[in-house]
Each structure stands twice: as C-alpha cells, then as structure tokens.
Motif scaffolding. Structure first.
Motif, PDB file in Angstrom:
ATOM      1  N   PHE A 116       0.847  -1.192   0.000  1.00  0.00           N
ATOM      2  CA  PHE A 116       0.000   0.000   0.000  1.00  0.00           C
ATOM      3  C   PHE A 116       0.886   1.246   0.000  1.00  0.00           C
ATOM      4  N   ILE A 117       0.608   2.195  -0.915  1.00  0.00           N
ATOM      5  CA  ILE A 117       1.355   3.452  -0.987  1.00  0.00           C
ATOM      6  C   ILE A 117       0.351   4.601  -0.939  1.00  0.00           C
ATOM      7  N   TRP A 118       0.557   5.552  -0.021  1.00  0.00           N
ATOM      8  CA  TRP A 118      -0.372   6.679   0.083  1.00  0.00           C
ATOM      9  C   TRP A 118       0.324   7.904   0.657  1.00  0.00           C
ATOM     10  N   HIS A 119      -0.222   9.072   0.331  1.00  0.00           N
ATOM     11  CA  HIS A 119       0.298  10.331   0.863  1.00  0.00           C
ATOM     12  C   HIS A 119      -0.326  10.575   2.238  1.00  0.00           C
ATOM     13  N   PRO A 120       0.460  11.027   3.230  1.00  0.00           N
ATOM     14  CA  PRO A 120      -0.075  11.161   4.598  1.00  0.00           C
ATOM     15  C   PRO A 120      -1.205  12.179   4.721  1.00  0.00           C
ATOM     16  N   LEU A 164      -1.931   1.754  -5.133  1.00  0.00           N
ATOM     17  CA  LEU A 164      -1.314   3.077  -5.169  1.00  0.00           C
ATOM     18  C   LEU A 164      -2.415   4.137  -5.105  1.00  0.00           C
ATOM     19  N   PHE A 165      -2.473   4.871  -4.005  1.00  0.00           N
ATOM     20  CA  PHE A 165      -3.525   5.857  -3.772  1.00  0.00           C
ATOM     21  C   PHE A 165      -3.049   7.226  -4.273  1.00  0.00           C
ATOM     22  N   LEU A 166      -3.803   7.785  -5.234  1.00  0.00           N
ATOM     23  CA  LEU A 166      -3.385   8.975  -5.958  1.00  0.00           C
ATOM     24  C   LEU A 166      -4.277  10.168  -5.629  1.00  0.00           C
ATOM     25  N   SER A 167      -3.682  11.357  -5.659  1.00  0.00           N
ATOM     26  CA  SER A 167      -4.417  12.574  -5.310  1.00  0.00           C
ATOM     27  C   SER A 167      -3.661  13.784  -5.836  1.00  0.00           C
ATOM     28  N   ALA A 168      -4.194  14.952  -5.542  1.00  0.00           N
ATOM     29  CA  ALA A 168      -3.464  16.177  -5.875  1.00  0.00           C
ATOM     30  C   ALA A 168      -2.129  16.225  -5.142  1.00  0.00           C
ATOM     31  N   ASN A 169      -2.067  15.648  -3.956  1.00  0.00           N
ATOM     32  CA  ASN A 169      -0.825  15.650  -3.176  1.00  0.00           C
ATOM     33  C   ASN A 169       0.267  14.835  -3.859  1.00  0.00           C
ATOM     34  N   THR A 170      -0.071  13.655  -4.342  1.00  0.00           N
ATOM     35  CA  THR A 170       0.945  12.818  -5.002  1.00  0.00           C
ATOM     36  C   THR A 170       1.337  13.407  -6.349  1.00  0.00           C
ATOM     37  N   LEU A 171       0.459  14.243  -6.902  1.00  0.00           N
ATOM     38  CA  LEU A 171       0.741  14.852  -8.202  1.00  0.00           C
ATOM     39  C   LEU A 171       1.605  16.104  -8.057  1.00  0.00           C
ATOM     40  N   MET A 172       1.326  16.928  -7.031  1.00  0.00           N
ATOM     41  CA  MET A 172       1.956  18.243  -6.932  1.00  0.00           C
ATOM     42  C   MET A 172       3.253  18.249  -6.129  1.00  0.00           C
ATOM     43  N   PHE A 173       3.397  17.368  -5.147  1.00  0.00           N
ATOM     44  CA  PHE A 173       4.665  17.294  -4.414  1.00  0.00           C
ATOM     45  C   PHE A 173       5.679  16.553  -5.279  1.00  0.00           C
ATOM     46  N   ASN A 203      11.642   3.874   0.714  1.00  0.00           N
ATOM     47  CA  ASN A 203      11.706   2.567   0.059  1.00  0.00           C
ATOM     48  C   ASN A 203      10.579   2.397  -0.944  1.00  0.00           C
ATOM     49  N   SER A 204      10.849   1.605  -1.969  1.00  0.00           N
ATOM     50  CA  SER A 204       9.819   1.195  -2.921  1.00  0.00           C
ATOM     51  C   SER A 204       9.519  -0.281  -2.705  1.00  0.00           C
ATOM     52  N   PRO A 205       8.336  -0.734  -3.105  1.00  0.00           N
ATOM     53  CA  PRO A 205       8.020  -2.166  -2.963  1.00  0.00           C
ATOM     54  C   PRO A 205       9.025  -3.041  -3.700  1.00  0.00           C
ATOM     55  N   LYS A 206       9.444  -4.087  -3.024  1.00  0.00           N
ATOM     56  CA  LYS A 206      10.372  -5.049  -3.620  1.00  0.00           C
ATOM     57  C   LYS A 206       9.599  -6.225  -4.193  1.00  0.00           C
ATOM     58  N   LYS A 207      10.241  -6.951  -5.073  1.00  0.00           N
ATOM     59  CA  LYS A 207       9.631  -8.156  -5.634  1.00  0.00           C
ATOM     60  C   LYS A 207       9.803  -9.261  -4.605  1.00  0.00           C
ATOM     61  N   LEU A 208       8.725  -9.621  -3.924  1.00  0.00           N
ATOM     62  CA  LEU A 208       8.807 -10.568  -2.815  1.00  0.00           C
ATOM     63  C   LEU A 208       8.032 -11.853  -3.055  1.00  0.00           C
ATOM     64  N   ALA A 209       7.026 -11.822  -3.917  1.00  0.00           N
ATOM     65  CA  ALA A 209       6.116 -12.952  -4.063  1.00  0.00           C
ATOM     66  C   ALA A 209       5.998 -13.349  -5.526  1.00  0.00           C
ATOM     67  N   TRP A 211       7.020  13.054  -4.418  1.00  0.00           N
ATOM     68  CA  TRP A 211       6.032  11.986  -4.592  1.00  0.00           C
ATOM     69  C   TRP A 211       5.829  11.675  -6.071  1.00  0.00           C
ATOM     70  N   HIS A 212       5.770  12.706  -6.884  1.00  0.00           N
ATOM     71  CA  HIS A 212       5.602  12.498  -8.322  1.00  0.00           C
ATOM     72  C   HIS A 212       6.760  11.674  -8.880  1.00  0.00           C
ATOM     73  N   LYS A 213       7.963  12.040  -8.477  1.00  0.00           N
ATOM     74  CA  LYS A 213       9.147  11.316  -8.924  1.00  0.00           C
ATOM     75  C   LYS A 213       9.141   9.876  -8.404  1.00  0.00           C
ATOM     76  N   TYR A 214       8.734   9.707  -7.158  1.00  0.00           N
ATOM     77  CA  TYR A 214       8.670   8.367  -6.548  1.00  0.00           C
ATOM     78  C   TYR A 214       7.729   7.460  -7.336  1.00  0.00           C
ATOM     79  N   ILE A 215       6.543   7.979  -7.663  1.00  0.00           N
ATOM     80  CA  ILE A 215       5.554   7.166  -8.380  1.00  0.00           C
ATOM     81  C   ILE A 215       6.043   6.846  -9.784  1.00  0.00           C
TER      82      ILE A 215
END
Length: 685
Positions: free
Chosen positions: A13-17, A75-84, A62-68, A87-91
């Motif tokens: 799960f990935i989300w902006h606080p 991936l939960f997306l919003s104006a926050n993940t777009l404008m910061f 950290n980013s999700p690793k290949k585990l399984a 976060w944009h670079k991370y996604i």
C-alpha cells in the motif's frame, strides 16, 4: 545458493499522509492478516507492506520489492501525489516488471492525471472519489478485494473482459416464500442493478426441485452462499448443495438469517465462515457484507491451495499430503478413503493455525495424520529435548512507514506464532520485563494459556524475569501487590522471577526512596537493575531469539535488545536473529552482513537521539558500568554468520534467510528447523 521463499501473493500500500486514507487501508488490511486478538482464527494470512511518510513533502524512502509470485500494489493517488515533486518522482520510478501489478486508486479526481504518463499510462483507476460517504468503507473493501483476486490469483491482464475472471456465486436457499428466497432475490437484484457483474456471476439461483448435473457442475465452479433461514437445514436439496460443495472442496459462507428457531443445524453447514444479518429485508450494507465475505473466502481458499502446494514443493510438508484449504472433516476423509480403496496412512495438510486436539481425535481411529505446515501432533513432542528458549522481542519507534514498511502488529503476530510452536514442543520460554497491557509478555502468556487448554498439557511454562525497578512498590519497596495480581491471572502458565537489586547500587538508594528514572543518577540505578535482569535471564537460556527492538527512549545503558544480544553473544549462547521484521535487529543484521556498523550503534548517534544520555554515560563510567561503543563496533563487525548458523543448527544460507525474510511463517519454520538440528556439543571455541 540461498533458497528464497516466494509466497503466492504480497500486498503493498502506498499513500500520501495528507490524504486521510489510512483508516480505509487499515480496515482492508485487517481482512488480509490474521487477527492478533484471535490468533487461532481461520483468516487470510497474506503478507502486507506499507509505504508513506510523516512529512507531506517527503516520499517514502523505500519502494516495494519483488517478494512474491505476484506482488499487488495499491497506489492511492491525489493532488498531493501529483503536486509534491518527491512523490511524483517516486511514483514515476515504480517498477513495472512481470507479476508486479499496480492498482491505482484515485482518492481525488486530480490523482487520475497520473495515468497520462508512465508507469501508469492508460491505467484505469478505482474511482474512490465518486463513492458516497454511506457504505464507502464496504465499497472500498469490495473493490480492493476484487482487484487483489484479479491480479493476485488470476493469470489475466487489463485487456480481458470482466466475465472472464468474475467470481461465480451459487445462492443456496430454501424456497416457497421463505426468508432465504427473499434474501437471494435481493442479492441478485442488487448485482443486476450495479456495476458489479464484472465482480460476480450470480445468474443462477438454484431451482431446488432436482439436483441434476447442471446444478452440480455449477457448484463445482462456484463460491456457495448458503442462506440459513428457519427452514434451510430441513430441506433435502439444500443439504445436497452443501454436501456437494464440501465434496468438491469449494468456498462456502453461511448467511445466518434465522427468525425464530431451527431444530437442527445441518452438520455439513459448519467449519465455514458465517455472516449474521437480520431477518428483515436486506439493506445495501448487509448485501455488501455478504459479498465481501464471499469474495474474501474465495481469495482465502485459492491462496491457501497455492501456498500449501508451494510448501509441498519446498518439502515443508510431505509430498504425499492431501491439501485442504480448511480443516478436514470426517465425511471428507471417508470420501478420500473410499476413493483410494481404503488406503491407510493418509496425510492431510491444511493452513495454520492447528486444530484443537479434541477436533482431531478421530484421525487416530482412521490412522490419519493431520497437520499444518508448521505443526504435526505426532511429531511436536518428540523432536528434541526440552530447552529454555529466551525471547528478546520488542517494538520500535514508528516512522510513518517511511523506512519501516511493516506494521508493528507483525512482531506480535510473530511472537504469538513462535510461542505457540515452541510451547507445544514443551520448551520453556524466558522473557524479561514488559508487563504493559497489550505488551509482548501479555501476548505470549495469552497464547500459552490458550495453548495449554488446547493441547491439554499439564506443564507449560513461561518464565518472566523482572528487574527490581519493575516489580517493587514505590511506597514499600516490596513486591507490588498489583504485580502479584497480574501474575495470578496467568498462574497456570507463568513463573515470575524477581531479580534482586544489584549489591553495588543498594547504597545509592537514599532514604528508602524509590528511584524514578527522571534524572541521570536514578537512570543509572535503573540501568544496573535492567542489566542484572538481562544477565540472569540469559544465563538460564539455552537459546536466544531476537527480533524488533528500539534505538530510542529506553531505560537502560543502551537499547535493551542490543544489550541482551551482546550478553548472549559473549556468553556463547546460540542466537537466532530475525531481521526482516524491522527494528534494531534489522540494522544489526545489515551491520553483520556488511561488516560495517550502522550509525545507530555509535555513541554519537545515541547521544544525539536520547536526551540526557551523555550524562548517564559519564556517571556509569565512574562506576565502570558504562557502554563501551568501541567494543560494540569490534564485536559486531567481527561476527561470523557461518558460526552463528552452526551454533543453531542451520546452514549459512538458511541463517541469512532468517536475517532478511519478512515472512513470519518462514521465520518460524527456520527457527524450528534449527532447534530440531540443535545439539549440545561445545559451540564456543
């Protein structure tokens, strides 16, 4: 070559606080993990990982690793993940390799703009922002569960039609105007009027007048929703439908909608999940609860089969085992024995946790072995002699899931599972301190209490060591009556060990006044008492197991788990290091593997992160009881993994897996494997 366990599914799960979505994630995750309040529950046990941060401008480290075999990322997306920008670079940097499936969830409409560029280009989002507040949590869990089923358990892609992977539902109910018929019709109408046809195929409601091949063939491919009304169990065709589903080992849920009375619940309609609803007309929320239960049980069923088949291939379980997705029943055993011409010595493996002993007494009559991947009643008491096994497990500072990407409840789950299997093998557990409500001592003792009743073991003990400062009454300086009462609640499983105050600090207690750890002088007294407790408990231990641990806000002269490790290592105790569950032990394992000390183990870092620590070190140095960080560096950087592995009966490859794996079952499996191989030969040269 190190053999790595690869479970069928891992969920990330990935989300902006700032998006306030964690409560939904928490509710959904609760359905994916075993409930620590009900450790013997038959629930999903899928590994979960979380990625966020405490600072709005800071993306996770950290980013999700290949585990399984298949990693599903919500991936939960919003104006926050777009404008910061971070976060944009991370996604944009998220990997898109095979069997690594990203499911975008638009918390806000603006978040959908992420799908105009890689790695989400042309992805269809779950439109969370369109849902009304009413039943939003239920709709979220249903949608997320569906995507987990689709991407985690089915070999499909986004180009396939929904009908190709829908969950087929068989609505089993009594007829002729009964409550069951009304409920079934309501469920069918709800699905027909919604966009959920791509979730569920419920086009057939059993006519119930003849149990023909068509109905039987449909059940073989379906999840059965058995709607239990007052008349249900008395209907012959309803009984046949349940028996067919059990014989074909299909997922089943029971919807309890009794109005008044049922004279006999059909025995076959047991050993399955049950949803209770009122007998009045179904509300939307009730229908959603039923559909969620059906979908989750379908996921649990298919996940259990995949996991057990994988464990069989890894030789965790006998290659001749029959695989069951739920605990076996006598009728199923009879069917298997008849099919196999009354073959004896049948072995059946089902998912954790194990059954009550009373539930499996019939297995001896049939000469059958029933077991889980980590458990077998015919083996658990004969593997090795009884040992005293010390546990050094504690939680650590929460960082908003920035670098520590597992929930702290995983440590509690690990302690429960480990305690269960060690106590069942008649080992004595040793644990020090921590009498907090919902602390690790309580979790371990609760597990021991339940286990003692389940296994009907007369002698089942946990030794709990308490430092003088932890058990005395500040007024009388005698054992606190509340502490005695606390132990009285667990008198059948625990032996308290009250460790006396060290002789060298008795003279530092002024005017018989209890030293509260509010100043450096009194903190020194606490540190000496805690060291005394740790030395005593470790001396009594044959083996020590370490996991978790914090670097800050401790009461001793150094982090408690670190001090226990150093004492155990210097005493040449066999040591299991479980590093994949985070905390201090994770950093310790990294330092040992890299032969380079992590900064958290340095005096400078400790002083900068713990107020008053420098003064404590100065006082302790005057009594020659300070922490020597040069010695710590020398010890840790000189540790041999080969020697650690040899001491506990593991190969070096297995030991490295123990140091890194985030999977609880694998941790417990490797520890039990090592203990089984453990011998009493001299190990410290």
């Amino acid at each position: 070559m190190i053999q790595q366990i690869v479970p069928p599914i891992a969920v990330h799960f990935i989300w902006h606080p700032n998006d306030k979505i964690y409560s939904i994630i928490k509710d959904f995750r609760r359905h994916l993990t075993r409930d620590i309040e009900r450790p013997f529950s038959r629930e999903l046990n899928i590994p979960t990982f979380l990625y966020s941060s405490k600072e709005e401008e800071q993306a996770p480290s950290n980013s999700p690793k290949k585990l399984a075999e298949k990693d599903v990322i919500f991936l939960f997306l919003s104006a926050n993940t777009l404008m910061f920008s971070s976060w944009h670079k991370y996604i944009n940097s998220l990997p898109t390799q095979e069997n690594y499936h990203i499911v975008p969830v638009a918390v806000q409409k603006e978040g959908m703009q992420h799908t105009s560029e890689d790695p989400l280009k042309n992805f269809n989002c779950i439109r969370f922002f369109e849902w009304k507040d009413k039943n939003k949590t239920e709709y979220a869990i249903l949608n997320l569960s569906h995507e987990l089923y689709r991407f985690g358990l089915k070999d499909i892609d986004n180009n396939e039609l929904g009908v190709d992977f829908s969950v087929r539902l068989f609505l089993s109910h009594a007829k002729k105007g009964d409550t069951g018929l009304k409920h079934a019709e309501k469920i069918k109408q709800f699905l027909d009027k919604s966009n959920m046809q791509h979730f569920f195929d419920a086009n057939t409601i059993s006519p119930g007048f003849k149990f023909n091949k068509e109905i039987e063939n449909y059940i073989k491919k379906s999840t059965v929703i058995a709607i239990e009304s007052d008349a249900y169990s008395s209907r012959y065709w309803c009984q046949r439908e349940i028996l067919c589903a059990k014989r074909e080992q299909r997922p089943i849920i029971l919807v309890n909608s009794l109005e008044k009375y049922e004279d006999r619940i059909f025995p076959a309609a047991s050993n399955i999940p049950c949803v209770h609803i009122t007998a009045k007309p179904l509300k939307e929320k009730d229908i959603l609860r039923i559909l969620i239960a059906a979908l989750l049980e379908t996921i649990r069923f298919e996940h259990a089969y995949k996991l057990l088949i994988y464990y069989k291939n890894q030789k965790w379980i006998d290659k001749k085992s029959e695989i069951f997705a739920r605990p076996p029943e006598i009728q199923q055993i009879v069917n298997i024995l008849e099919r196999e011409n009354k073959r004896r010595n049948l072995i059946i493996c089902y998912p954790e946790p194990p059954l009550y002993k009373e539930e499996t007494e019939w297995a001896n009559y049939f000469n059958i072995t029933v077991s889980t991947p980590l458990w077998s009643y015919d083996k658990y008491g004969t593997e090795n002699k009884s040992l005293c096994i010390g546990l050094s497990i504690s939680d650590y500072k929460f960082d908003g899931y920035n670098t520590q990407n597992q929930n702290l409840d995983e440590l509690k789950r690990f302690s429960q599972s480990l305690a269960r299997h060690l106590l069942a093998r008649k080992h004595t557990l040793i644990y020090s301190g921590d009498l907090r409500e919902d602390g690790f001592t309580q979790f371990i003792l609760d597990e021991a209490t339940v286990l003692r009743d389940r296994l009907q073991i007369d002698k089942l003990f946990v030794k709990n060591y308490l430092a003088w400062t932890l058990y005395v009454d500040p007024k009388s300086l005698n054992v606190d009556p509340e502490i005695r009462r606390w132990y009285a609640n667990y008198c059948t499983v625990v032996e308290p060990v009250y460790v006396s105050i060290p002789e060298d600090v008795k003279k530092l207690i002024h005017n018989s006044k209890f030293p509260k750890p509010n100043c450096a002088d009194d903190k020194y007294i606490w540190s000496r008492c805690l060291t005394e407790m740790r030395e005593k408990s470790i001396k009594e231990s044959d083996i020590r197991i370490f996991s978790g641990g914090k670097f800050e806000r401790y009461l001793g002269k150094m982090p408690g788990v670190l001090e226990e490790f150093l004492i155990a290592y210097n005493e040449c105790k066999p040591i299991f290091l479980v590093g994949g569950l985070g905390g201090l032990i994770e950093k310790l394992c990294i330092s040992i593997r890299n032969k380079e000390l992590a900064e958290e183990f340095t005096e400078q870092w400790q002083i900068s992160h713990n107020k008053g620590y420098k003064k404590l070190q100065t006082i302790a140095s005057g009594y020659q009881h300070h922490t020597d960080y040069k010695e710590i560096k020398s010890i840790i950087e000189d540790i041999s993994i080969d020697k650690l592995a040899q001491q506990v009966g593991l190969t070096s490859g297995d030991y490295i897996r123990l140091m890194v794996t985030p999977f609880i079952d694998e941790c417990v499996h490797l520890i039990l494997k090592g203990i089984k191989n453990f011998s009493n030969k001299e190990i410290c040269k």
